[in-house]
Write a protein that holds these residues in place. Sequence first.
Motif, PDB file in Angstrom:
ATOM      1  N   LEU A   1      49.925  21.683  53.245  1.00 23.27           N
ATOM      2  CA  LEU A   1      48.924  22.647  53.695  1.00 23.27           C
ATOM      3  C   LEU A   1      48.121  23.280  52.561  1.00 23.27           C
ATOM      4  CD1 LEU A   1      50.913  24.466  56.531  1.00 23.27           C
ATOM      5  CD2 LEU A   1      49.130  22.733  56.782  1.00 23.27           C
ATOM      6  N   MET A   2      48.482  22.989  51.331  1.00 18.34           N
ATOM      7  CA  MET A   2      47.735  23.529  50.196  1.00 18.34           C
ATOM      8  C   MET A   2      46.389  22.833  50.062  1.00 18.34           C
ATOM      9  SD  MET A   2      50.797  23.882  47.359  1.00 18.34           S
ATOM     10  CE  MET A   2      49.643  24.456  46.102  1.00 18.34           C
ATOM     11  N   GLU A   3      45.368  23.586  49.651  1.00 24.57           N
ATOM     12  CA  GLU A   3      44.041  22.990  49.497  1.00 24.57           C
ATOM     13  C   GLU A   3      44.044  21.950  48.384  1.00 24.57           C
ATOM     14  OE1 GLU A   3      41.503  25.915  46.564  1.00 24.57           O
ATOM     15  OE2 GLU A   3      41.504  26.390  48.713  1.00 24.57           O
ATOM     16  N   GLU A   4      43.160  20.994  48.510  1.00 28.65           N
ATOM     17  CA  GLU A   4      43.032  19.942  47.494  1.00 28.65           C
ATOM     18  C   GLU A   4      41.637  19.356  47.566  1.00 28.65           C
ATOM     19  OE1 GLU A   4      44.842  16.049  48.249  1.00 28.65           O
ATOM     20  OE2 GLU A   4      45.593  16.845  50.160  1.00 28.65           O
ATOM     21  N   VAL A   5      41.255  18.648  46.525  1.00 34.99           N
ATOM     22  CA  VAL A   5      39.956  17.983  46.484  1.00 34.99           C
ATOM     23  C   VAL A   5      40.157  16.504  46.781  1.00 34.99           C
ATOM     24  CG1 VAL A   5      37.973  17.352  45.059  1.00 34.99           C
ATOM     25  CG2 VAL A   5      38.983  19.628  44.842  1.00 34.99           C
ATOM     26  N   ARG A   6      39.445  16.020  47.798  1.00 37.01           N
ATOM     27  CA  ARG A   6      39.474  14.606  48.152  1.00 37.01           C
ATOM     28  C   ARG A   6      38.049  14.079  48.139  1.00 37.01           C
ATOM     29  NH1 ARG A   6      43.545  13.588  53.315  1.00 37.01           N
ATOM     30  NH2 ARG A   6      45.330  14.820  52.598  1.00 37.01           N
ATOM     31  N   ASN A   7      37.812  13.027  47.388  1.00 34.10           N
ATOM     32  CA  ASN A   7      36.465  12.446  47.293  1.00 34.10           C
ATOM     33  C   ASN A   7      35.419  13.510  46.986  1.00 34.10           C
ATOM     34  OD1 ASN A   7      37.833  10.600  49.775  1.00 34.10           O
ATOM     35  ND2 ASN A   7      36.876   9.460  48.118  1.00 34.10           N
ATOM     36  N   GLU A   8      35.761  14.383  46.045  1.00 37.42           N
ATOM     37  CA  GLU A   8      34.882  15.459  45.573  1.00 37.42           C
ATOM     38  C   GLU A   8      34.575  16.492  46.655  1.00 37.42           C
ATOM     39  OE1 GLU A   8      31.422  13.887  43.662  1.00 37.42           O
ATOM     40  OE2 GLU A   8      32.559  12.448  42.465  1.00 37.42           O
ATOM     41  N   PHE A   9      35.372  16.517  47.712  1.00 38.31           N
ATOM     42  CA  PHE A   9      35.214  17.495  48.784  1.00 38.31           C
ATOM     43  C   PHE A   9      36.452  18.380  48.820  1.00 38.31           C
ATOM     44  CE2 PHE A   9      35.750  19.009  53.129  1.00 38.31           C
ATOM     45  CZ  PHE A   9      34.473  19.466  53.446  1.00 38.31           C
ATOM     46  N   LEU A  10      36.225  19.702  48.845  1.00 37.02           N
ATOM     47  CA  LEU A  10      37.345  20.637  48.891  1.00 37.02           C
ATOM     48  C   LEU A  10      37.887  20.737  50.310  1.00 37.02           C
ATOM     49  CD1 LEU A  10      39.175  22.774  47.576  1.00 37.02           C
ATOM     50  CD2 LEU A  10      37.427  24.489  48.156  1.00 37.02           C
ATOM     51  N   VAL A  11      39.118  20.257  50.499  1.00 34.23           N
ATOM     52  CA  VAL A  11      39.806  20.403  51.774  1.00 34.23           C
ATOM     53  C   VAL A  11      40.635  21.680  51.685  1.00 34.23           C
ATOM     54  CG1 VAL A  11      41.371  19.349  53.443  1.00 34.23           C
ATOM     55  CG2 VAL A  11      39.933  17.901  51.999  1.00 34.23           C
ATOM     56  N   ASP A  12      40.177  22.744  52.336  1.00 30.94           N
ATOM     57  CA  ASP A  12      40.870  24.022  52.205  1.00 30.94           C
ATOM     58  C   ASP A  12      42.082  24.095  53.128  1.00 30.94           C
ATOM     59  OD1 ASP A  12      39.925  24.668  54.767  1.00 30.94           O
ATOM     60  OD2 ASP A  12      38.259  25.861  53.999  1.00 30.94           O
ATOM     61  N   SER A  13      42.852  25.151  52.998  1.00 32.74           N
ATOM     62  CA  SER A  13      44.105  25.270  53.748  1.00 32.74           C
ATOM     63  C   SER A  13      43.860  25.393  55.253  1.00 32.74           C
ATOM     64  CB  SER A  13      44.912  26.469  53.247  1.00 32.74           C
ATOM     65  OG  SER A  13      44.184  27.677  53.384  1.00 32.74           O
ATOM     66  N   ASN A  14      42.739  26.008  55.651  1.00 40.67           N
ATOM     67  CA  ASN A  14      42.440  26.114  57.083  1.00 40.67           C
ATOM     68  C   ASN A  14      42.221  24.740  57.709  1.00 40.67           C
ATOM     69  OD1 ASN A  14      42.659  28.868  57.535  1.00 40.67           O
ATOM     70  ND2 ASN A  14      40.553  29.277  56.909  1.00 40.67           N
ATOM     71  N   ARG A  15      41.502  23.873  57.001  1.00 38.11           N
ATOM     72  CA  ARG A  15      41.298  22.520  57.512  1.00 38.11           C
ATOM     73  C   ARG A  15      42.625  21.776  57.570  1.00 38.11           C
ATOM     74  NH1 ARG A  15      36.707  19.449  58.150  1.00 38.11           N
ATOM     75  NH2 ARG A  15      35.521  21.081  57.106  1.00 38.11           N
ATOM     76  N   LYS A  16      43.473  21.990  56.579  1.00 37.80           N
ATOM     77  CA  LYS A  16      44.784  21.356  56.582  1.00 37.80           C
ATOM     78  C   LYS A  16      45.617  21.843  57.766  1.00 37.80           C
ATOM     79  CE  LYS A  16      45.171  18.760  52.782  1.00 37.80           C
ATOM     80  NZ  LYS A  16      46.130  19.164  51.755  1.00 37.80           N
ATOM     81  N   LYS A  17      45.533  23.136  58.086  1.00 37.05           N
ATOM     82  CA  LYS A  17      46.271  23.665  59.245  1.00 37.05           C
ATOM     83  C   LYS A  17      45.772  23.023  60.535  1.00 37.05           C
ATOM     84  CE  LYS A  17      47.170  28.163  57.104  1.00 37.05           C
ATOM     85  NZ  LYS A  17      46.803  29.617  57.099  1.00 37.05           N
ATOM     86  N   LEU A  18      44.450  22.853  60.633  1.00 37.45           N
ATOM     87  CA  LEU A  18      43.870  22.186  61.790  1.00 37.45           C
ATOM     88  C   LEU A  18      44.394  20.755  61.895  1.00 37.45           C
ATOM     89  CD1 LEU A  18      41.736  21.935  64.098  1.00 37.45           C
ATOM     90  CD2 LEU A  18      40.098  21.297  62.335  1.00 37.45           C
ATOM     91  N   TRP A  19      44.352  20.033  60.787  1.00 36.98           N
ATOM     92  CA  TRP A  19      44.865  18.659  60.768  1.00 36.98           C
ATOM     93  C   TRP A  19      46.326  18.608  61.200  1.00 36.98           C
ATOM     94  CZ3 TRP A  19      42.947  16.463  55.386  1.00 36.98           C
ATOM     95  CH2 TRP A  19      41.558  16.293  55.441  1.00 36.98           C
ATOM     96  N   LYS A  20      47.105  19.542  60.708  1.00 30.31           N
ATOM     97  CA  LYS A  20      48.538  19.537  60.996  1.00 30.31           C
ATOM     98  C   LYS A  20      48.793  19.709  62.497  1.00 30.31           C
ATOM     99  CE  LYS A  20      52.982  21.132  60.884  1.00 30.31           C
ATOM    100  NZ  LYS A  20      53.734  21.717  62.004  1.00 30.31           N
ATOM    101  N   ILE A  21      48.048  20.611  63.131  1.00 28.14           N
ATOM    102  CA  ILE A  21      48.215  20.802  64.585  1.00 28.14           C
ATOM    103  C   ILE A  21      47.796  19.548  65.338  1.00 28.14           C
ATOM    104  CG2 ILE A  21      47.420  22.105  66.599  1.00 28.14           C
ATOM    105  CD1 ILE A  21      47.217  24.557  64.753  1.00 28.14           C
ATOM    106  N   GLU A  22      46.687  18.937  64.919  1.00 29.62           N
ATOM    107  CA  GLU A  22      46.248  17.707  65.561  1.00 29.62           C
ATOM    108  C   GLU A  22      47.279  16.594  65.382  1.00 29.62           C
ATOM    109  OE1 GLU A  22      41.407  18.341  65.295  1.00 29.62           O
ATOM    110  OE2 GLU A  22      42.396  17.032  63.836  1.00 29.62           O
ATOM    111  N   LEU A  23      47.889  16.527  64.224  1.00 27.69           N
ATOM    112  CA  LEU A  23      48.919  15.509  63.980  1.00 27.69           C
ATOM    113  C   LEU A  23      50.179  15.794  64.787  1.00 27.69           C
ATOM    114  CD1 LEU A  23      48.447  14.986  60.148  1.00 27.69           C
ATOM    115  CD2 LEU A  23      47.903  13.354  61.959  1.00 27.69           C
ATOM    116  N   ASP A  24      50.496  17.073  64.983  1.00 30.81           N
ATOM    117  CA  ASP A  24      51.632  17.428  65.853  1.00 30.81           C
ATOM    118  C   ASP A  24      51.378  16.918  67.277  1.00 30.81           C
ATOM    119  OD1 ASP A  24      52.948  18.698  63.798  1.00 30.81           O
ATOM    120  OD2 ASP A  24      52.384  20.724  64.414  1.00 30.81           O
ATOM    121  N   ILE A  25      50.158  17.156  67.767  1.00 33.08           N
ATOM    122  CA  ILE A  25      49.804  16.683  69.110  1.00 33.08           C
ATOM    123  C   ILE A  25      49.887  15.160  69.148  1.00 33.08           C
ATOM    124  CG2 ILE A  25      48.031  16.624  70.910  1.00 33.08           C
ATOM    125  CD1 ILE A  25      46.818  19.153  69.630  1.00 33.08           C
TER     126      ILE A  25
END
Length: 265
Positions: free
Chosen positions: A8-32
């Motif tokens: 859930l920690m923010e990171e840079v992917r392909n020069e794009f900052l993936v922040d923790s909020n986006r990671k939280k969103l992804w995590k819920i979608e992956l849970d579903i």
Amino acid sequence: MIDINSYLMEEVRNEFLVDSNRKKLWKIELDIFQEFDRICKKYSLNYFVLGGALIGAIRHKGFIPWDDDLDIGMMREDMIRFLKVAPRELAGKYYIQDGISDPDYYAPIVRIRDNNSTGICKIDLNRKSNNGIFIEIYPFDHVIDSKIKYNVQKFEIKCIHHILYLDCYGVKKNIKSTVSCNLSSLIVSLIGKKRLFDKMNTIAARYNTIQTEYVDEIVTGYNCRYKYTDLVETIETDFEYTKVRIPKGYDSCLKITYGDYMKLP
């Protein structure tokens, strides 16, 4: 086992900052998704990831860094079987949303929503529909080669889709739109939303008794026309910290829709 806190920690992917909020969103979608995948395995149902999620699976081994949704395709017969068992399997934590189950929502697809989160699409702002974070399931149907019959089928679907959409989301901003919205609402009140919805799906499934060469998510209007064998024969691949099923002919499918899908925008 993955360390979720680290994920859930923010990171840079392909020069794009993936922040923790986006990671939280992804995590819920992956849970579903993992619950969806569990049900599909339990009942021997086939599925395949689509669109941006499919590009992400191939190009990034997960979500496209600036993307925020997870789209899944199913042949209609598998989707019908899924919808029969899903309410029982997902009771409590998740909600199965379609054009019939939620009176304040309309789309010709199915959404599985997390009841303990909020992910509101702009069009649904201030509406009473369930607005939990979701993944989407798109139905695919067989289509035939005849361009005339194919276009007639699309036109019939488009007419019903337009009526249902205007009844639910229509904005009365001028005389023309007001007349269209009122007429659509009148048609829905006379015929019934469920009957119209069922009729639209019946038209989409018109050729499902024929083993055609091509299939299409024709009910959505996106017209992703792919070879049946390219789409429904699937393989498993990595996606973030889990695995998803993708079409064996993913390269052909993605090139039809996106062209050079490996090129970053």
